[in-house]
Design a protein around this motif. Structure first.
Motif, PDB file in Angstrom:
ATOM      1  N   LEU A   1      23.009  45.334  20.911  1.00 12.91           N
ATOM      2  CA  LEU A   1      22.954  45.034  19.482  1.00 12.91           C
ATOM      3  C   LEU A   1      21.946  43.912  19.226  1.00 12.91           C
ATOM      4  N   ALA A   2      21.125  44.054  18.197  1.00 11.65           N
ATOM      5  CA  ALA A   2      20.141  43.014  17.861  1.00 11.65           C
ATOM      6  C   ALA A   2      20.489  42.420  16.504  1.00 11.65           C
ATOM      7  N   THR A   3      20.238  41.136  16.328  1.00 10.96           N
ATOM      8  CA  THR A   3      20.377  40.587  14.972  1.00 10.96           C
ATOM      9  C   THR A   3      19.230  41.154  14.132  1.00 10.96           C
ATOM     10  N   GLN A   4      19.430  41.197  12.834  1.00 11.56           N
ATOM     11  CA  GLN A   4      18.357  41.685  11.955  1.00 11.56           C
ATOM     12  C   GLN A   4      17.101  40.837  12.142  1.00 11.56           C
ATOM     13  N   ARG A   5      17.330  39.557  12.341  1.00 13.60           N
ATOM     14  CA  ARG A   5      16.211  38.631  12.542  1.00 13.60           C
ATOM     15  C   ARG A   5      15.389  39.018  13.776  1.00 13.60           C
ATOM     16  N   ASP A   6      16.054  39.289  14.890  1.00 14.32           N
ATOM     17  CA  ASP A   6      15.345  39.666  16.111  1.00 14.32           C
ATOM     18  C   ASP A   6      14.696  41.039  15.977  1.00 14.32           C
ATOM     19  N   PHE A   7      15.455  41.966  15.399  1.00 13.02           N
ATOM     20  CA  PHE A   7      14.949  43.330  15.251  1.00 13.02           C
ATOM     21  C   PHE A   7      13.658  43.335  14.429  1.00 13.02           C
ATOM     22  N   LEU A   8      13.702  42.713  13.251  1.00 12.86           N
ATOM     23  CA  LEU A   8      12.520  42.711  12.394  1.00 12.86           C
ATOM     24  C   LEU A   8      11.403  41.865  13.014  1.00 12.86           C
ATOM     25  N   GLY A   9      11.804  40.795  13.688  1.00 15.02           N
ATOM     26  CA  GLY A   9      10.815  39.938  14.340  1.00 15.02           C
ATOM     27  C   GLY A   9      10.058  40.687  15.437  1.00 15.02           C
ATOM     28  N   ARG A  10      10.795  41.437  16.259  1.00 18.91           N
ATOM     29  CA  ARG A  10      10.141  42.195  17.340  1.00 18.91           C
ATOM     30  C   ARG A  10       9.235  43.287  16.788  1.00 18.91           C
ATOM     31  N   LEU A  11       9.604  43.826  15.622  1.00 20.68           N
ATOM     32  CA  LEU A  11       8.760  44.871  15.027  1.00 20.68           C
ATOM     33  C   LEU A  11       7.576  44.280  14.271  1.00 20.68           C
TER      34      LEU A  11
ATOM     35  N   LYS B   1      23.150  43.059  11.660  1.00 22.93           N
ATOM     36  CA  LYS B   1      22.795  43.490  13.009  1.00 22.93           C
ATOM     37  C   LYS B   1      22.149  44.870  12.954  1.00 22.93           C
ATOM     38  N   ALA B   2      21.312  45.126  13.951  1.00 22.82           N
ATOM     39  CA  ALA B   2      20.746  46.470  14.097  1.00 22.82           C
ATOM     40  C   ALA B   2      21.374  47.108  15.326  1.00 22.82           C
ATOM     41  N   PHE B   3      21.822  48.336  15.149  1.00 24.13           N
ATOM     42  CA  PHE B   3      22.506  49.086  16.208  1.00 24.13           C
ATOM     43  C   PHE B   3      21.701  50.356  16.454  1.00 24.13           C
ATOM     44  N   CYS B   4      21.481  50.685  17.723  1.00 24.34           N
ATOM     45  CA  CYS B   4      20.770  51.934  18.013  1.00 24.34           C
ATOM     46  C   CYS B   4      21.435  52.686  19.150  1.00 24.34           C
ATOM     47  N   ALA B   5      21.664  53.964  18.944  1.00 20.17           N
ATOM     48  CA  ALA B   5      22.159  54.844  20.005  1.00 20.17           C
ATOM     49  C   ALA B   5      21.236  56.052  20.041  1.00 20.17           C
TER      50      ALA B   5
ATOM     51  N   ALA C   1      19.410  59.601  22.511  1.00 18.83           N
ATOM     52  CA  ALA C   1      19.445  60.527  23.647  1.00 18.83           C
ATOM     53  C   ALA C   1      18.050  61.090  23.854  1.00 18.83           C
ATOM     54  N   GLY C   2      17.723  61.408  25.082  1.00 17.36           N
ATOM     55  CA  GLY C   2      16.405  61.972  25.371  1.00 17.36           C
ATOM     56  C   GLY C   2      15.477  60.959  26.003  1.00 17.36           C
ATOM     57  N   GLY C   3      16.044  59.828  26.434  1.00 20.21           N
ATOM     58  CA  GLY C   3      15.243  58.837  27.152  1.00 20.21           C
ATOM     59  C   GLY C   3      14.453  57.892  26.260  1.00 20.21           C
ATOM     60  N   ILE C   4      14.786  57.833  24.984  1.00 17.74           N
ATOM     61  CA  ILE C   4      14.087  56.925  24.065  1.00 17.74           C
ATOM     62  C   ILE C   4      14.398  55.470  24.432  1.00 17.74           C
ATOM     63  N   GLU C   5      13.350  54.648  24.462  1.00 18.54           N
ATOM     64  CA  GLU C   5      13.563  53.199  24.600  1.00 18.54           C
ATOM     65  C   GLU C   5      13.235  52.588  23.249  1.00 18.54           C
ATOM     66  N   PRO C   6      14.252  52.302  22.440  1.00 16.95           N
ATOM     67  CA  PRO C   6      14.000  51.926  21.047  1.00 16.95           C
ATOM     68  C   PRO C   6      13.256  50.604  20.925  1.00 16.95           C
ATOM     69  N   VAL C   7      12.186  50.601  20.111  1.00 16.89           N
ATOM     70  CA  VAL C   7      11.463  49.344  19.879  1.00 16.89           C
ATOM     71  C   VAL C   7      12.311  48.446  18.980  1.00 16.89           C
ATOM     72  N   GLY C   8      12.175  47.138  19.172  1.00 15.88           N
ATOM     73  CA  GLY C   8      12.923  46.206  18.336  1.00 15.88           C
ATOM     74  C   GLY C   8      14.222  45.756  18.977  1.00 15.88           C
ATOM     75  N   PHE C   9      14.584  46.416  20.080  1.00 15.20           N
ATOM     76  CA  PHE C   9      15.819  46.055  20.788  1.00 15.20           C
ATOM     77  C   PHE C   9      15.452  45.513  22.168  1.00 15.20           C
TER      78      PHE C   9
END
Ligand code: SAH
Length: 363
Positions: free
Chosen positions: A298-308, A346-350, A352-360
């Motif tokens: 789980l990422a905080t919105q701050r981290d998620f948007l910051g990483r993006l 918070k930003a939550f991501c789940a 399938a298919g081997g995705i490595e979600p950006v921002g997390f």
């Protein structure tokens, strides 16, 4: 126009309590939020500065743009499938998706492959969504998981899960008693079910809790996650949900009423007050993982948007239009500062298919 000769939602709820006894908080929330033509989300537009609350995409275009970048990146990681469903849950005025697709349109082939699907209970908001998103030929399905079979599915939900009904249980000497909405001296009031349920039926986080502890259980959110996770597992894809909430299941009451940007009594004016609760992302993660999805930390919105790259995006927009500098820096602060939405959301991501979600962060 509301039909003034028809009974009010308050009267309907009170009549039901008189007829069948106290109701669960989930039933009360469901009636207050979704009762046809009278529920809070059944008519009108609750969003914006003049409404009851304001959401991230309504604060700044940057929010939807970065979500758009996130979706394009997922699509690219799956090898740019030539046909996919993008489903938004509770799209509000359609602002997030409009900003997201304006950015996503720059990725070659993305729009040609897109089937845009929206899940929305509110007819007024459906209309607003149609106006903003018509060029993308959106389709509104009545079932949350009624997506085309076979194609990858990307799901976006901003402030959707917090609106789903929850039940509450209170720890007593003899077990957990459900908190119910009943009538006391003719007025709606909270009470407890006389019959306890055994502790083993609640998540482990609540086992051994002190007397008086409140446990909130979001079965509707779990059901939505379960149904979507099954499709994503079978067809590949990802779900991103952004909301206020906590990462591990924890005790405590978070049910709240909001009206005109102020807290309001949960039991008063049903249908006019927005009811929501903090999302238990720990519970959603368990459901998604059990369905076989990879759950990102789980990422905080701050981290998620910051990483993006929200700071870079704000700088770019300010350079292009210096008159917007003040507005942009205020928006940046509201979305990312820890005293504002930055860490509560918070930003939550789940996926399938081997995705490595950006921002997390990496697992
Ligand atoms: N995502 C938007 C709106 C958030 S408000 C934004 O960020 O601005 C919650 C949204 O979910 C509204 O569009 C509301 O009408 C919708 N909604 C709430 N409960 C729903 C339900 N049970 N089924 C479908 N849509 C629902």
């Amino acid at each position: 126009m509301a039909d003034r000769s028809a009974p009010s939602l308050e009267d309907l709820i009170d009549a039901q309590i008189r007829a069948t006894g106290p109701m669960s908080i989930a039933t009360y929330m469901g009636l207050a939020l979704s009762y046809p033509a009278r529920g809070y989300y059944a008519e009108g537009d609750p969003l914006g500065t003049k409404g009851d609350f304001i959401t991230a995409p309504e604060i700044s275009q940057m929010f939807g743009e970065l979500v758009g970048f996130f979706i394009v990146n997922c699509w690219q990681q799956l090898g740019e499938p030539a046909s996919f469903t993008l489903l938004e849950l509770g799209p509000g005025r359609g602002t997030l998706m409009q900003d997201a697709l304006r950015v996503a349109a720059k990725a070659e082939g993305f729009l040609d492959s897109l089937h845009l699907q929206l899940f929305e209970a509110n007819p007024a908001l459906r209309l607003a969504q149609k106006q903003r998103l018509d060029q993308y030929n959106p389709y509104w399905a009545d079932e949350i998981d009624a997506v085309a079979e076979g194609d990858p599915v990307f799901v976006v939900a901003n402030e959707f899960f917090d609106a789903l009904p929850i039940r509450q249980f209170v720890k007593g000497k003899d077990g957990w008693h459900e908190r119910l909405v009943g009538l006391r001296d003719g007025k709606r009031a909270f009470g407890l079910s006389p019959t306890p349920i055994p502790e083993s039926t609640l998540p482990e986080a609540f086992h051994g809790a002190d007397d008086g502890t409140i446990a909130e259980i979001g079965l509707a959110a779990a059901d939505a996650m379960q149904r979507l996770a099954t499709r994503i597992k079978a067809q590949k894809g990802a779900l991103i949900a952004i909301d206020y909430g906590y990462g591990t299941t924890q005790a405590g009451e978070t049910l709240q009423g909001v009206s005109r940007h102020r807290f309001a009594d949960v039991l008063e004016r049903p249908g006019e007050v927005d009811l929501s609760s903090h999302v238990d992302f720990g519970a959603l993660a368990r459901v998604a993982a059990a369905a076989g999805l990879d759950v990102a930390p789980l990422a905080t919105q701050r981290d998620f948007l910051g990483r993006l790259g929200i700071v870079e995006r704000a700088t770019m927009l300010a350079r292009a239009n210096p008159a917007h500098l003040e507005h942009l820096s205020a928006a940046l602060k509201r979305l990312t500062h820890e005293d504002e939405m930055g860490t509560l959301f918070k930003a939550f991501c789940a996926s399938a298919g081997g995705i490595e979600p950006v921002g997390f962060a990496d697992t």
